[in-house]
Design a protein around this motif. Structure first.
Motif, PDB file in Angstrom:
ATOM      1  N   GLY A  76      40.571  62.129 -76.315  1.00 36.80           N
ATOM      2  CA  GLY A  76      40.646  63.393 -75.577  1.00 36.80           C
ATOM      3  C   GLY A  76      42.041  63.991 -75.600  1.00 36.80           C
ATOM      4  N   ILE A  77      43.035  63.145 -75.294  1.00 31.86           N
ATOM      5  CA  ILE A  77      44.415  63.652 -75.259  1.00 31.86           C
ATOM      6  C   ILE A  77      44.854  64.097 -76.654  1.00 31.86           C
ATOM      7  N   GLY A  78      44.534  63.257 -77.657  1.00 27.21           N
ATOM      8  CA  GLY A  78      44.916  63.600 -79.037  1.00 27.21           C
ATOM      9  C   GLY A  78      44.270  64.901 -79.485  1.00 27.21           C
ATOM     10  N   TYR A  79      43.014  65.071 -79.133  1.00 28.54           N
ATOM     11  CA  TYR A  79      42.299  66.283 -79.523  1.00 28.54           C
ATOM     12  C   TYR A  79      42.931  67.501 -78.855  1.00 28.54           C
ATOM     13  N   GLY A  80      43.224  67.361 -77.569  1.00 28.74           N
ATOM     14  CA  GLY A  80      43.860  68.466 -76.854  1.00 28.74           C
ATOM     15  C   GLY A  80      45.213  68.829 -77.443  1.00 28.74           C
ATOM     16  N   ALA A  81      45.988  67.787 -77.795  1.00 27.54           N
ATOM     17  CA  ALA A  81      47.297  68.041 -78.400  1.00 27.54           C
ATOM     18  C   ALA A  81      47.139  68.760 -79.734  1.00 27.54           C
ATOM     19  N   ALA A  82      46.160  68.310 -80.528  1.00 27.18           N
ATOM     20  CA  ALA A  82      45.921  68.945 -81.831  1.00 27.18           C
ATOM     21  C   ALA A  82      45.541  70.400 -81.651  1.00 27.18           C
ATOM     22  N   LEU A  83      44.684  70.666 -80.659  1.00 24.72           N
ATOM     23  CA  LEU A  83      44.226  72.031 -80.411  1.00 24.72           C
ATOM     24  C   LEU A  83      45.416  72.925 -80.040  1.00 24.72           C
ATOM     25  N   ALA A 138      45.654  63.209 -83.099  1.00 18.14           N
ATOM     26  CA  ALA A 138      46.162  64.576 -83.221  1.00 18.14           C
ATOM     27  C   ALA A 138      46.358  64.956 -84.686  1.00 18.14           C
ATOM     28  N   LEU A 139      46.902  64.001 -85.472  1.00 17.79           N
ATOM     29  CA  LEU A 139      47.126  64.275 -86.899  1.00 17.79           C
ATOM     30  C   LEU A 139      45.807  64.526 -87.622  1.00 17.79           C
ATOM     31  N   VAL A 140      44.810  63.708 -87.286  1.00 15.84           N
ATOM     32  CA  VAL A 140      43.513  63.844 -87.947  1.00 15.84           C
ATOM     33  C   VAL A 140      42.866  65.182 -87.575  1.00 15.84           C
ATOM     34  N   CYS A 141      43.002  65.589 -86.310  1.00 18.53           N
ATOM     35  CA  CYS A 141      42.299  66.784 -85.824  1.00 18.53           C
ATOM     36  C   CYS A 141      43.045  68.085 -86.108  1.00 18.53           C
ATOM     37  N   PHE A 142      44.343  67.996 -86.223  1.00 18.11           N
ATOM     38  CA  PHE A 142      45.167  69.197 -86.329  1.00 18.11           C
ATOM     39  C   PHE A 142      44.768  70.062 -87.520  1.00 18.11           C
ATOM     40  N   PHE A 143      44.649  69.449 -88.689  1.00 20.31           N
ATOM     41  CA  PHE A 143      44.456  70.231 -89.906  1.00 20.31           C
ATOM     42  C   PHE A 143      43.195  71.103 -89.887  1.00 20.31           C
ATOM     43  N   PRO A 144      42.020  70.513 -89.653  1.00 18.99           N
ATOM     44  CA  PRO A 144      40.831  71.391 -89.666  1.00 18.99           C
ATOM     45  C   PRO A 144      40.892  72.503 -88.625  1.00 18.99           C
ATOM     46  N   ILE A 145      41.474  72.215 -87.458  1.00 18.75           N
ATOM     47  CA  ILE A 145      41.529  73.265 -86.430  1.00 18.75           C
ATOM     48  C   ILE A 145      42.507  74.360 -86.838  1.00 18.75           C
ATOM     49  N   ALA A 146      43.701  73.952 -87.281  1.00 18.59           N
ATOM     50  CA  ALA A 146      44.718  74.949 -87.634  1.00 18.59           C
ATOM     51  C   ALA A 146      44.257  75.822 -88.793  1.00 18.59           C
ATOM     52  N   VAL A 147      43.675  75.194 -89.818  1.00 21.82           N
ATOM     53  CA  VAL A 147      43.250  75.967 -90.990  1.00 21.82           C
ATOM     54  C   VAL A 147      42.126  76.926 -90.626  1.00 21.82           C
ATOM     55  N   SER A 186      34.986  80.874 -86.608  1.00 24.85           N
ATOM     56  CA  SER A 186      35.680  80.018 -87.571  1.00 24.85           C
ATOM     57  C   SER A 186      36.385  78.858 -86.857  1.00 24.85           C
ATOM     58  N   LEU A 187      37.079  79.179 -85.771  1.00 29.52           N
ATOM     59  CA  LEU A 187      37.778  78.145 -84.998  1.00 29.52           C
ATOM     60  C   LEU A 187      36.801  77.064 -84.541  1.00 29.52           C
ATOM     61  N   LEU A 188      35.614  77.490 -84.069  1.00 28.95           N
ATOM     62  CA  LEU A 188      34.650  76.529 -83.550  1.00 28.95           C
ATOM     63  C   LEU A 188      34.164  75.583 -84.640  1.00 28.95           C
ATOM     64  N   SER A 189      33.968  76.087 -85.871  1.00 26.66           N
ATOM     65  CA  SER A 189      33.515  75.151 -86.902  1.00 26.66           C
ATOM     66  C   SER A 189      34.624  74.149 -87.222  1.00 26.66           C
ATOM     67  N   GLY A 190      35.880  74.605 -87.220  1.00 22.95           N
ATOM     68  CA  GLY A 190      36.982  73.670 -87.422  1.00 22.95           C
ATOM     69  C   GLY A 190      37.071  72.655 -86.297  1.00 22.95           C
ATOM     70  N   MET A 191      36.844  73.125 -85.078  1.00 24.81           N
ATOM     71  CA  MET A 191      36.907  72.225 -83.924  1.00 24.81           C
ATOM     72  C   MET A 191      35.796  71.176 -83.971  1.00 24.81           C
ATOM     73  N   LYS A 192      34.648  71.559 -84.522  1.00 27.36           N
ATOM     74  CA  LYS A 192      33.536  70.601 -84.621  1.00 27.36           C
ATOM     75  C   LYS A 192      33.849  69.531 -85.663  1.00 27.36           C
ATOM     76  N   ILE A 193      34.409  69.960 -86.785  1.00 28.75           N
ATOM     77  CA  ILE A 193      34.794  68.975 -87.806  1.00 28.75           C
ATOM     78  C   ILE A 193      35.810  68.006 -87.215  1.00 28.75           C
ATOM     79  N   ALA A 194      36.814  68.554 -86.541  1.00 25.90           N
ATOM     80  CA  ALA A 194      37.851  67.718 -85.936  1.00 25.90           C
ATOM     81  C   ALA A 194      37.246  66.772 -84.905  1.00 25.90           C
ATOM     82  N   ALA A 195      36.288  67.274 -84.116  1.00 29.63           N
ATOM     83  CA  ALA A 195      35.682  66.446 -83.071  1.00 29.63           C
ATOM     84  C   ALA A 195      34.970  65.242 -83.670  1.00 29.63           C
ATOM     85  N   SER A 196      34.302  65.460 -84.814  1.00 28.02           N
ATOM     86  CA  SER A 196      33.541  64.352 -85.380  1.00 28.02           C
ATOM     87  C   SER A 196      34.456  63.309 -86.034  1.00 28.02           C
ATOM     88  N   TYR A 197      35.693  63.684 -86.369  1.00 29.00           N
ATOM     89  CA  TYR A 197      36.639  62.708 -86.932  1.00 29.00           C
ATOM     90  C   TYR A 197      37.494  62.046 -85.860  1.00 29.00           C
TER      91      TYR A 197
END
Lengths: 268, 274
Positions: A76-83, A138-147, A186-197
């Protein structure tokens, strides 16, 4: 009130019907698995039958709670930081071409770092606490969300932006009133990919050294040939990943319902 | 009143776009044009003649390369005097009709409560009564266009720039929208600059019609339409109407320079009600 309850019940039924085929396939595969392991007499440390795994899960339940909570917190914390980081970086890239040229290559590079090589280093630098796991998530989630966010901002309709500018809006208002909502799908699809990783990221972090967490628990079970327990933990990790995905989906529908509507354009 | 400053005056407006590694492209060359206060003025021209460029300049989205654009000031302090309605309705899909309609007040820092009140007053006239909380994708094409016009009107500026607002509508809806627009315009006492491809539409709605040339666009012809107001449907069959329309069509077709001249005139003539 009752109407809403009824509607919810109908919705749940619809979901079940939709999930029906997948559940059937899963049940059939489990049945074959159970039969094969029993008939062929496969030892439980090699491949336990599903029923044995269920028993192992029930048996592990008292300890699982603590480890699951720890992994979920890191996720949760990592995901929030990535977001948060992705939001800042994508906004910078969107607002300044200098920032884009400076940061876009780094964005891609961040994704090429092998997490497995990095995880032990992070453990050396930051110890066995939660921090290195959070960084990995955070590293794993950052890329799909940012892109996905940067792409969504870039593709916002220029005519809509011009219209709002013609009303007297400045850059800030154009960003918040047009670009950001436009980028939501677009952001939501990136967030979903990040969530599953995300959960896997935390587990990898725990693997290289931790005092608690599902990764550590699984490693211990694996080292002591408690294969059924390993499978039980895998099931929990899978369930958490699906849970993260669904949570983002539900949240997205609530916060940005328009992202789920197919709008047909009127006009040329 | 009409001898006061016009709502809009363009003097020698030109726009040239610098193209990378190529000769600069002249989109507009020396456009002269005037919209009297309270007048309905149309602008017709072949595709790509720079009509939308011109509206963009008037709306202040871009600067002219040469010439001057004078706009009578808006009622609100600091606001430009122009309300621009682009070709596509451009309703923000995440906002309800009401939220879209009052976007101007929100962006311009105007009085939101007052904008909402005024929107509620105008909803019935715009055929949107009961739809204030609807999202744009649930509306028909005509309703979306009316919602977009409501948003434009609520900017409360004396000059409306309408860029082919009915271009994407079917013929029936279009006819209804034209009549409706005339009613709204009479009620609001605003000045309108209306861009269209449709000469008949231009004549029927306008006090004056400007014809533009091909790129680089400039004004080729301006014709005053001396039909009485309020306009009625039967006026379309009158010889005066047909004469103006014919003159404009000829000027326009000469600009287009393409063969479908005879065919186009034929269909047009048949469209008039007996």
């Amino acid at each position: 009130m009752t109407g809403r309850v009824r509607a919810a019940a109908a919705g749940a039924r619809r979901q079940l019907t939709r999930a029906g085929p997948a559940v059937l396939v899963l049940a059939a595969a489990g049945g074959v698995w159970e039969l094969v392991t029993r008939l062929a007499g496969v030892p439980a440390w090699l491949l336990p039958a599903p029923s044995v795994i269920v028993l192992a899960f029930v048996e592990a339940l008292p300890q699982l709670g603590r480890h699951t909570a720890s992994t979920m917190l890191e996720t949760g914390i990592g995901y929030g930081a990535a977001l948060t980081a992705a939001f800042v970086i994508a906004a910078l890239i969107d607002q300044s071409s200098l920032a884009r040229r400076a940061l876009a290559p780094l964005l891609v590079t961040s994704q090429t770092i092998p997490i497995f090589a990095l995880a032990p280093l992070l453990a050396i630098w930051f110890g066995f606490g939660m921090l290195p796991k959070i960084i990995i998530v955070a590293l794993v989630c950052f890329f799909p969300i940012a892109v996905s966010l940067a792409g969504g901002l870039r593709n916002a309709d220029p005519d809509m932006q011009a219209l709002v500018r013609s009303m007297g809006a400045g850059r800030r208002q154009v960003f918040f009133k047009v670009k950001l909502p436009s980028a939501a799908p677009s952001l939501l699809s990136g967030m979903k990919i990040a969530a599953s990783y995300s959960v896997i990221g935390a587990v990898i972090g725990e693997w290289v050294g931790a005092s608690q967490g599902l990764g550590l628990y699984m490693l211990r079970a694996s080292n002591s040939f408690q294969t059924a327990r390993v499978f039980a933990v895998i099931a929990v990790i899978a369930a958490l990943s699906v849970g993260m995905f669904l949570a983002v989906d539900v949240l997205g529908r609530r916060v940005a319902p328009w992202a789920y509507v197919r709008t047909e354009e009127v006009g040329p | 009143m009409s001898s006061a400053r016009p709502a809009l005056r363009l003097t020698g407006v030109s726009k040239t776009y610098a193209a990378a590694g190529a000769a600069p492209v002249a989109a507009l060359r020396g456009v002269h044009l005037e919209v009297r206060r309270g007048a309905f003025v149309s602008l017709v021209g072949p595709s790509g003649c720079g009509k939308s460029t011109l509206l963009g300049l008037i709306a202040g989205l871009d600067e002219p390369s040469a010439g001057s654009i004078e706009i009578a000031a808006g009622a609100a302090a600091g606001a430009s005097g122009v309300a621009y309605m682009p070709q596509r309705d451009l309703l923000l899909p995440w906002r309800t009709v009401m939220q879209n309609a009052t976007l101007g007040a929100e962006v311009g820092g105007g009085d939101r409560a007052q904008a909402r009140r005024r929107a509620r007053e105008l909803l019935p006239a715009f055929g949107l009564d009961g739809f204030e909380n609807a999202l744009p994708h649930t509306l028909s094409g005509g309703m979306r266009q009316r919602a977009a016009l409501l948003r434009t009107v609520l900017l409360g500026r004396p000059l409306l720039l309408l860029d082919e607002p009915f271009g994407a509508l079917d013929a029936l809806t279009r006819g209804q929208m034209q009549e409706w627009l005339l009613e709204v315009w009479a009620r609001l006492a605003a000045s309108v600059l209306f861009v269209t491809h449709d000469v008949e539409e231009a004549v029927w709605l306008s006090d004056r019609v400007y014809v533009m040339t091909r790129r680089p666009g400039r004004v080729k012809l301006s014709v005053d339409v001396d039909l009485p107001r309020p306009r009625e449907r039967r006026m379309r069959a009158e010889p005066a109407f047909a004469a103006v329309e014919q003159r404009l069509l000829e000027a326009l077709l000469a600009e287009a320079g393409e063969p479908p001249r005879g065919a186009s005139c034929g269909t047009r003539a048949q469209e008039h009600p007996p």
